[in-house]
Design a protein around this motif. Structure first.
Motif, PDB file in Angstrom:
ATOM      1  N   TYR A  90       0.724  -1.105   0.049  1.00  0.00           N
ATOM      2  CA  TYR A  90       0.063   0.077  -0.060  1.00  0.00           C
ATOM      3  C   TYR A  90       0.815   1.206  -0.091  1.00  0.00           C
ATOM      4  CZ  TYR A  90      -4.251  -2.972   0.645  1.00  0.00           C
ATOM      5  OH  TYR A  90      -5.207  -3.680   0.497  1.00  0.00           O
ATOM      6  N   GLU A  91       1.899   1.280   0.804  1.00  0.00           N
ATOM      7  CA  GLU A  91       2.881   2.371   0.670  1.00  0.00           C
ATOM      8  C   GLU A  91       3.498   2.497  -0.675  1.00  0.00           C
ATOM      9  OE1 GLU A  91       3.521   4.556   2.732  1.00  0.00           O
ATOM     10  OE2 GLU A  91       2.799   3.792   4.569  1.00  0.00           O
ATOM     11  N   VAL A  92       3.908   1.556  -1.417  1.00  0.00           N
ATOM     12  CA  VAL A  92       4.340   1.469  -2.534  1.00  0.00           C
ATOM     13  C   VAL A  92       3.252   2.000  -3.820  1.00  0.00           C
ATOM     14  CG1 VAL A  92       5.219   0.216  -4.700  1.00  0.00           C
ATOM     15  CG2 VAL A  92       5.729  -0.260  -2.574  1.00  0.00           C
ATOM     16  N   MET A  93       1.926   1.753  -3.670  1.00  0.00           N
ATOM     17  CA  MET A  93       0.857   2.248  -4.456  1.00  0.00           C
ATOM     18  C   MET A  93       0.581   3.769  -4.266  1.00  0.00           C
ATOM     19  SD  MET A  93      -2.323  -0.614  -4.447  1.00  0.00           S
ATOM     20  CE  MET A  93      -2.089  -1.444  -3.008  1.00  0.00           C
ATOM     21  N   THR A  94       0.743   4.171  -3.011  1.00  0.00           N
ATOM     22  CA  THR A  94       0.517   5.559  -2.747  1.00  0.00           C
ATOM     23  C   THR A  94       1.652   6.521  -3.385  1.00  0.00           C
ATOM     24  OG1 THR A  94       1.629   5.497  -0.459  1.00  0.00           O
ATOM     25  CG2 THR A  94      -1.101   5.229  -0.827  1.00  0.00           C
ATOM     26  N   GLU A  95       2.874   5.769  -3.287  1.00  0.00           N
ATOM     27  CA  GLU A  95       4.320   6.314  -3.945  1.00  0.00           C
ATOM     28  C   GLU A  95       4.185   6.665  -5.246  1.00  0.00           C
ATOM     29  OE1 GLU A  95       8.635   4.831  -4.444  1.00  0.00           O
ATOM     30  OE2 GLU A  95       8.171   5.290  -2.405  1.00  0.00           O
ATOM     31  N   CYS A  96       3.522   5.687  -6.039  1.00  0.00           N
ATOM     32  CA  CYS A  96       3.271   5.710  -7.469  1.00  0.00           C
ATOM     33  C   CYS A  96       2.338   6.663  -7.714  1.00  0.00           C
ATOM     34  CB  CYS A  96       2.727   4.106  -8.032  1.00  0.00           C
ATOM     35  SG  CYS A  96       3.998   3.038  -7.905  1.00  0.00           S
ATOM     36  N   ASP A 133       1.413   9.410  -6.056  1.00  0.00           N
ATOM     37  CA  ASP A 133       1.990  10.698  -5.437  1.00  0.00           C
ATOM     38  C   ASP A 133       2.788  11.161  -6.695  1.00  0.00           C
ATOM     39  OD1 ASP A 133       0.647  10.919  -3.233  1.00  0.00           O
ATOM     40  OD2 ASP A 133       2.337  10.144  -1.944  1.00  0.00           O
ATOM     41  N   ASN A 134       3.360  10.171  -7.374  1.00  0.00           N
ATOM     42  CA  ASN A 134       4.456  10.530  -8.466  1.00  0.00           C
ATOM     43  C   ASN A 134       3.733  10.614  -9.824  1.00  0.00           C
ATOM     44  OD1 ASN A 134       6.863  10.767  -6.756  1.00  0.00           O
ATOM     45  ND2 ASN A 134       7.273   8.295  -7.160  1.00  0.00           N
ATOM     46  N   LYS A 135       2.254  10.524  -9.770  1.00  0.00           N
ATOM     47  CA  LYS A 135       1.375  10.677 -10.914  1.00  0.00           C
ATOM     48  C   LYS A 135       1.671   9.501 -11.720  1.00  0.00           C
ATOM     49  CE  LYS A 135      -1.219  14.057 -10.238  1.00  0.00           C
ATOM     50  NZ  LYS A 135      -2.440  13.683  -9.888  1.00  0.00           N
ATOM     51  N   GLU A 136       2.064   8.220 -11.482  1.00  0.00           N
ATOM     52  CA  GLU A 136       2.337   7.026 -12.170  1.00  0.00           C
ATOM     53  C   GLU A 136       1.294   6.105 -12.001  1.00  0.00           C
ATOM     54  OE1 GLU A 136       5.737   3.585 -12.374  1.00  0.00           O
ATOM     55  OE2 GLU A 136       5.916   5.173 -10.960  1.00  0.00           O
ATOM     56  N   SER A 137       0.237   5.737 -13.008  1.00  0.00           N
ATOM     57  CA  SER A 137      -0.562   4.752 -13.150  1.00  0.00           C
ATOM     58  C   SER A 137       0.237   3.363 -13.218  1.00  0.00           C
ATOM     59  CB  SER A 137      -1.754   4.816 -14.186  1.00  0.00           C
ATOM     60  OG  SER A 137      -2.062   6.404 -14.332  1.00  0.00           O
ATOM     61  N   PHE A 138      -0.837   2.374 -12.672  1.00  0.00           N
ATOM     62  CA  PHE A 138       0.001   1.175 -12.581  1.00  0.00           C
ATOM     63  C   PHE A 138      -1.281  -0.012 -12.794  1.00  0.00           C
ATOM     64  CE2 PHE A 138      -0.541   2.600  -8.213  1.00  0.00           C
ATOM     65  CZ  PHE A 138      -1.193   1.396  -7.839  1.00  0.00           C
ATOM     66  N   VAL A 139      -0.719  -1.161 -13.100  1.00  0.00           N
ATOM     67  CA  VAL A 139      -1.628  -2.506 -13.001  1.00  0.00           C
ATOM     68  C   VAL A 139      -1.585  -2.867 -11.894  1.00  0.00           C
ATOM     69  CG1 VAL A 139      -2.479  -4.553 -14.205  1.00  0.00           C
ATOM     70  CG2 VAL A 139      -2.029  -2.796 -15.473  1.00  0.00           C
ATOM     71  N   TYR A 151      -6.449  -1.624 -13.742  1.00  0.00           N
ATOM     72  CA  TYR A 151      -5.648  -0.377 -14.110  1.00  0.00           C
ATOM     73  C   TYR A 151      -6.167   0.419 -12.970  1.00  0.00           C
ATOM     74  CZ  TYR A 151      -4.232   3.726 -16.322  1.00  0.00           C
ATOM     75  OH  TYR A 151      -3.313   4.791 -16.996  1.00  0.00           O
ATOM     76  N   ILE A 152      -4.918   1.069 -12.123  1.00  0.00           N
ATOM     77  CA  ILE A 152      -5.133   1.945 -11.205  1.00  0.00           C
ATOM     78  C   ILE A 152      -4.611   3.537 -11.842  1.00  0.00           C
ATOM     79  CG2 ILE A 152      -4.626   2.686  -8.584  1.00  0.00           C
ATOM     80  CD1 ILE A 152      -6.185   0.137  -8.885  1.00  0.00           C
ATOM     81  N   ASP A 153      -5.568   4.305 -11.958  1.00  0.00           N
ATOM     82  CA  ASP A 153      -5.528   5.632 -12.473  1.00  0.00           C
ATOM     83  C   ASP A 153      -5.000   6.536 -11.677  1.00  0.00           C
ATOM     84  OD1 ASP A 153      -5.580   7.671 -14.048  1.00  0.00           O
ATOM     85  OD2 ASP A 153      -7.651   7.247 -14.995  1.00  0.00           O
ATOM     86  N   CYS A 154      -3.931   7.087 -11.870  1.00  0.00           N
ATOM     87  CA  CYS A 154      -3.214   8.137 -11.015  1.00  0.00           C
ATOM     88  C   CYS A 154      -4.118   9.532 -11.106  1.00  0.00           C
ATOM     89  CB  CYS A 154      -1.732   8.452 -11.032  1.00  0.00           C
ATOM     90  SG  CYS A 154      -1.419   9.215 -12.869  1.00  0.00           S
ATOM     91  N   ASN A 155      -4.948   9.580 -12.219  1.00  0.00           N
ATOM     92  CA  ASN A 155      -5.807  10.841 -12.334  1.00  0.00           C
ATOM     93  C   ASN A 155      -7.172  10.638 -11.924  1.00  0.00           C
ATOM     94  OD1 ASN A 155      -3.810  12.375 -13.682  1.00  0.00           O
ATOM     95  ND2 ASN A 155      -4.031  10.942 -15.622  1.00  0.00           N
ATOM     96  N   LYS A 161      -4.543   6.084  -0.523  1.00  0.00           N
ATOM     97  CA  LYS A 161      -3.815   6.832   0.480  1.00  0.00           C
ATOM     98  C   LYS A 161      -4.396   6.711   2.071  1.00  0.00           C
ATOM     99  CE  LYS A 161      -1.788  10.522  -2.018  1.00  0.00           C
ATOM    100  NZ  LYS A 161      -1.722  12.017  -1.825  1.00  0.00           N
ATOM    101  N   LYS A 162      -5.739   6.591   1.968  1.00  0.00           N
ATOM    102  CA  LYS A 162      -6.558   6.145   3.216  1.00  0.00           C
ATOM    103  C   LYS A 162      -5.952   4.659   3.604  1.00  0.00           C
ATOM    104  CE  LYS A 162      -8.842   8.121   5.479  1.00  0.00           C
ATOM    105  NZ  LYS A 162      -8.575   8.651   6.790  1.00  0.00           N
TER     106      LYS A 162
END
Length: 350
Positions: free
Chosen positions: A5-11, A13-19, A101-105, A114-115
């Motif tokens: 979960y920390e890695v996901m929020t870091e991504c 925060d960096n405006k990086e979407s991921f699968v 797909y986890i969309d940073c936007n 983040k929660k």
């Protein structure tokens, strides 16, 4: 390994979407458990693991399609007995994966993860709920909720409230599951912030340690490369018992993070050294190794010659356990458990 979960929020925060790949079901010798997650980034690098090369390779291959159309995929992967044998596994297995797909936007998506990371840092138990509507094709932030024992986060509606009530009926014993409401599936993932103790080595002392760590509310996982030792008959109360092919591949079977406690009690110097070398590459809160000062000095000397540092060695509690002149397996287990409590309480008071 860092908390997922920390890695996901870091991504995000960096405006990086991921699968995000999540194991929905497993059978046979598939090494990882339901709920295990892996992040696949735009460059196809990964964070976390779903259990090894072939499963991960297939997930990464599918992720290119998800990056393109942003639609989720539920896919079953099977590994034959012959394929498993080639990889050193006893028999084949199956994994059913959700790839989304986890969309940073997507602001709601970002807030949810983040929660989740915040609740994990605070050691608050929660359930992460995701609506999976196959007609909808994609999963948005408004399709996700977080439910704690006393509150919830996400878009409120009648169906969500119904799901929350079901989740809270037996919150402390909630399991990874699918709930159905109005014809739609809701994936319920418990995130129970129990600190985990990994007892590596399944001998007589390990049996006694496991009894006490369970009493102390540690999630207790037993690992050994001998099935005749690492089995449910010998460790009835452990949360998990894993007989693995070798300690060399241990990270295919366990997930170490900053809430992990490592107890190294294998059957010899060589195995202890092998395991310790791997554990020093993690951010485990506690790493303890059984043995005399002579054994400790021998193992440390070997690791220093391999490029590890004195600072690395300072992380290790060896000889393991508080000094109480312990002799029997029961007394040794008490001394080790007392040291775990000391480290746990010292951390909380920081």
């Amino acid at each position: 390994m860092r908390d997922i979960y920390e890695v996901m929020t870091e991504c995000l925060d960096n405006k990086e979407s991921f699968v995000l790949a999540t194991i929905l079901e497993k059978s046979g010798s598939a090494p990882r458990e339901e709920g295990t997650k892996m992040i696949i980034k735009n460059d196809f690098s990964i964070e976390g693991t779903i259990g090894g090369g072939i499963f991960e390779a297939m997930a990464i291959k599918l992720s290119s399609q998800i990056f393109e159309n942003k639609e989720f995929i539920i896919k079953k992967f099977a590994l034959s007995n012959n394929g498993a044998s080639a990889l050193g596994m006893v028999c084949g297995g199956e994994l059913k994966l959700l790839l989304e797909y986890i969309d940073c936007n997507d602001d709601e998506m970002v807030l949810m993860y983040k929660k989740a990371a915040e609740l994990k840092r605070k050691a608050i138990n929660f359930a992460f709920i995701t609506k999976i509507d196959e007609k909808q094709k994609n999963i948005k932030g408004t399709d996700k909720w977080i439910c704690t024992e006393t509150g919830f986060f996400g878009e409120e509606n009648d169906i969500a409230q119904c799901i929350f009530r079901k989740v809270r009926e037996n919150f402390k014993n909630i399991t990874f599951q699918n709930l159905v409401a109005e014809g739609k599936k809701y994936l319920v993932e418990p995130v129970l912030n129990h600190e985990a103790v990994y007892i590596i080595g399944a001998g007589h002392v390990s049996q006694k340690i496991a009894e006490i760590t369970k009493m102390l509310d540690f999630k207790t996982i037993i690992i050994d490369d001998r099935e005749e030792f690492a089995n449910r008959e010998r460790f009835k109360i452990a949360d998990e018992v894993k007989a693995i092919p070798s300690f060399e591949d241990i990270f295919n079977y366990i997930n170490i993070d900053s809430r992990s406690y490592i107890i190294i009690v294998t059957r010899g110097h060589a195995y202890d050294k092998e395991v310790l070398a791997r554990m020093l590459k993690t951010d485990a809160r506690y790493i303890g190794m059984i043995g005399s000062k002579t054994k400790r000095d021998f193992v440390y000397s070997c690791l220093l010659n391999e490029g590890y540092t004195s600072k690395d060695m300072e992380r290790v509690y060896c000889p393991i356990g508080l000094s109480i002149s312990a002799q029997t397996p029961e007394e040794i287990a008490v001394s080790i458990a007392a040291e775990l409590v000391l480290v746990r309480r010292s951390h909380i008071s920081e």
